[in-house]
Design a protein around this motif. Structure first.
Motif, PDB file in Angstrom:
ATOM      1  N   UNK A 202      46.780 -95.747  15.678  1.00 34.42           N
ATOM      2  CA  UNK A 202      46.015 -94.354  16.170  1.00 34.42           C
ATOM      3  C   UNK A 202      46.933 -93.456  16.758  1.00 34.42           C
ATOM      4  N   UNK A 203      46.303 -92.445  17.208  1.00 39.66           N
ATOM      5  CA  UNK A 203      46.541 -91.348  18.337  1.00 39.66           C
ATOM      6  C   UNK A 203      45.354 -91.250  18.944  1.00 39.66           C
ATOM      7  N   UNK A 204      45.292 -91.103  20.350  1.00 44.06           N
ATOM      8  CA  UNK A 204      44.315 -91.077  21.382  1.00 44.06           C
ATOM      9  C   UNK A 204      44.213 -89.873  22.255  1.00 44.06           C
ATOM     10  N   UNK A 205      43.269 -89.093  22.364  1.00 41.86           N
ATOM     11  CA  UNK A 205      43.300 -87.935  23.419  1.00 41.86           C
ATOM     12  C   UNK A 205      42.482 -88.334  24.366  1.00 41.86           C
ATOM     13  N   UNK A 206      42.904 -88.122  25.666  1.00 42.47           N
ATOM     14  CA  UNK A 206      41.868 -88.324  27.185  1.00 42.47           C
ATOM     15  C   UNK A 206      41.685 -87.392  27.637  1.00 42.47           C
ATOM     16  N   UNK A 207      40.524 -86.514  27.917  1.00 45.06           N
ATOM     17  CA  UNK A 207      40.515 -85.415  28.737  1.00 45.06           C
ATOM     18  C   UNK A 207      39.698 -85.550  29.910  1.00 45.06           C
ATOM     19  N   UNK A 208      39.765 -85.384  30.928  1.00 46.83           N
ATOM     20  CA  UNK A 208      39.025 -85.858  32.175  1.00 46.83           C
ATOM     21  C   UNK A 208      38.996 -84.881  33.145  1.00 46.83           C
ATOM     22  N   UNK A 209      38.294 -84.993  34.165  1.00 47.95           N
ATOM     23  CA  UNK A 209      38.183 -84.447  35.310  1.00 47.95           C
ATOM     24  C   UNK A 209      37.988 -85.619  36.603  1.00 47.95           C
ATOM     25  N   UNK A 210      38.642 -85.447  37.579  1.00 46.25           N
ATOM     26  CA  UNK A 210      38.635 -86.529  38.573  1.00 46.25           C
ATOM     27  C   UNK A 210      39.726 -86.691  39.481  1.00 46.25           C
ATOM     28  N   UNK A 211      39.922 -87.848  40.104  1.00 43.89           N
ATOM     29  CA  UNK A 211      41.290 -88.396  40.684  1.00 43.89           C
ATOM     30  C   UNK A 211      42.450 -88.494  39.710  1.00 43.89           C
ATOM     31  N   UNK A 212      43.395 -87.878  39.849  1.00 44.62           N
ATOM     32  CA  UNK A 212      44.598 -87.899  39.149  1.00 44.62           C
ATOM     33  C   UNK A 212      45.132 -89.304  38.565  1.00 44.62           C
ATOM     34  N   UNK A 213      45.336 -89.541  37.495  1.00 44.23           N
ATOM     35  CA  UNK A 213      45.475 -90.949  36.943  1.00 44.23           C
ATOM     36  C   UNK A 213      47.166 -90.915  36.661  1.00 44.23           C
ATOM     37  N   UNK A 214      47.674 -92.246  37.174  1.00 43.44           N
ATOM     38  CA  UNK A 214      49.039 -92.240  36.779  1.00 43.44           C
ATOM     39  C   UNK A 214      49.447 -92.489  35.660  1.00 43.44           C
ATOM     40  N   UNK A 215      50.181 -91.604  34.941  1.00 43.32           N
ATOM     41  CA  UNK A 215      50.326 -91.782  33.445  1.00 43.32           C
ATOM     42  C   UNK A 215      51.126 -92.996  33.097  1.00 43.32           C
ATOM     43  N   UNK A 216      52.112 -93.344  33.792  1.00 44.80           N
ATOM     44  CA  UNK A 216      52.748 -94.505  33.289  1.00 44.80           C
ATOM     45  C   UNK A 216      51.742 -95.602  33.193  1.00 44.80           C
ATOM     46  N   UNK A 217      50.904 -95.827  34.312  1.00 49.48           N
ATOM     47  CA  UNK A 217      49.990 -96.975  34.209  1.00 49.48           C
ATOM     48  C   UNK A 217      48.865 -96.818  32.951  1.00 49.48           C
ATOM     49  N   UNK A 218      48.707 -95.458  32.860  1.00 51.73           N
ATOM     50  CA  UNK A 218      47.421 -95.399  31.702  1.00 51.73           C
ATOM     51  C   UNK A 218      48.273 -95.650  30.398  1.00 51.73           C
ATOM     52  N   UNK A 219      49.499 -95.133  30.097  1.00 51.10           N
ATOM     53  CA  UNK A 219      50.327 -95.577  28.948  1.00 51.10           C
ATOM     54  C   UNK A 219      50.506 -96.977  28.830  1.00 51.10           C
ATOM     55  N   UNK A 220      50.674 -97.648  29.856  1.00 53.78           N
ATOM     56  CA  UNK A 220      50.766 -99.073  29.698  1.00 53.78           C
ATOM     57  C   UNK A 220      49.489 -99.757  29.190  1.00 53.78           C
ATOM     58  N   UNK A 221      48.401 -99.362  29.836  1.00 53.65           N
ATOM     59  CA  UNK A 221      47.179 -99.733  29.254  1.00 53.65           C
ATOM     60  C   UNK A 221      46.823 -99.525  28.116  1.00 53.65           C
ATOM     61  N   UNK A 222      47.203 -98.414  27.477  1.00 54.77           N
ATOM     62  CA  UNK A 222      46.922 -98.071  26.288  1.00 54.77           C
ATOM     63  C   UNK A 222      47.892 -98.831  25.075  1.00 54.77           C
ATOM     64  N   UNK A 223      49.058 -99.108  25.569  1.00 56.86           N
ATOM     65  CA  UNK A 223      49.919-100.140  24.907  1.00 56.86           C
ATOM     66  C   UNK A 223      49.347-101.461  24.773  1.00 56.86           C
TER      67      UNK A 223
END
Length: 285
Positions: A202-223
């Motif tokens: 799959x592919x996933x889109x995340x759209x959010x408002x709030x504190x900036x999320x570390x993209x590397x950690x978010x990608x590791x979470x998805x992986x």
């Protein structure tokens, strides 16, 4: 529950599913083929209860729909189904495929009659609101292939050593001093079927408002979903819940589009602030 157990072990709701079992195809209309899985089975495991923190739908596209018209002539079409996330059950995908194939030698008087049958049957199984749109061949040319909106995280140059699901990647992953509104996406989402362990891409889109999320950690979470066994809908609700819990998003949408299997793709959408999107497929679908 021991460390080797999951919330789904010995779940009676899963024991009677045809998924993972040899099945004979039926070519005559058989609405009883549809099988339900209680949404609460997963929601209890991630501490979701009413009122739900999101709204949304499971958006299905059926690419292999055929039946006979009143004169016995074969007809073909595609169909879009939108199952309200507030419905009591999700519909198990193999049973959905078997159900749709049961129309193959079934006479139906009109497109509107077919649409009504599909809506009533799936709604009865899901115990919730379902909308159906039958897409005739003359409309096929208008079907679009798109990319998910937002910034793709997949080019981040990271080394990955562990593929076990781990929500801890989201702990301390935000910068509270930076409040942002952004849209991110990834094509690296992979999970496994809850019953058969077959890969779900799959592919996933995340759209959010709030504190900036570390993209590397978010990608590791998805992986980390790569070896994780859950249905598509359950994975998306888990992602939504984890992002709310650990990243403190004030507004959040999680939208995944999975590649088709058996002529069906499943595209769960969960949001606390956006309307349902158009059902435009990605190139991999």
């Amino acid at each position: 529950m021991t460390s080797n157990q999951t919330p789904y072990d010995n779940a009676e709701a899963l024991s009677e599913l045809t998924l993972g079992k040899n099945t004979r195809y039926q070519a005559q209309y058989a609405p009883q083929l549809l099988q339900a899985v209680p949404r609460q089975l997963n929601r209890d495991a991630i501490a979701l209860s009413d009122p739900m923190p999101f709204h949304g739908a499971d958006i299905w596209t059926a690419y292999e729909l055929s039946w006979l018209n009143a004169k016995g002539k074969p007809m073909v079409a595609m169909a879009e189904f939108r199952l309200d996330a507030a419905s009591k059950h999700l519909v198990e995908s193999k049973s959905f495929k078997l159900y749709l194939n049961s129309f193959n030698q079934t006479k139906v008087d009109s497109i509107s009659a077919l649409q009504q049958m599909l809506q009533q049957d799936v709604s009865r199984c899901a115990e919730g609101d379902v909308t159906v749109n039958v897409i005739e061949p003359k409309q096929f040319a208008s079907q679009r292939i798109v990319e998910l909106p937002g910034i793709c995280m997949d080019d981040l140059d990271i080394e990955v050593m562990d593929y076990a699901f781990n929500a801890d990647w989201l702990h301390h992953s935000t910068d509270d001093k930076q409040l942002v509104a952004e849209t991110l996406n990834s094509n690296l989402l992979k999970s496994n079927c809850l019953i058969t362990s077959q890969p779900d891409w799959g592919s996933v889109m995340i759209r959010y408002q709030g504190p900036k999320i570390d993209r590397e950690k978010l990608l590791r979470y998805l992986i980390s979903f790569r070896q994780h066994n859950e249905f598509h809908e359950q994975c998306v609700e888990r992602i939504f819940t984890d992002l709310k819990r650990y990243c403190h998003c004030s507004k959040l949408t999680v939208y995944a589009r999975y590649t088709r299997r058996g002529g069906l793709d499943i595209n769960p959408f969960r949001s606390d602030f956006e309307h349902l999107p158009e059902n435009n497929r990605l190139a991999r679908q």
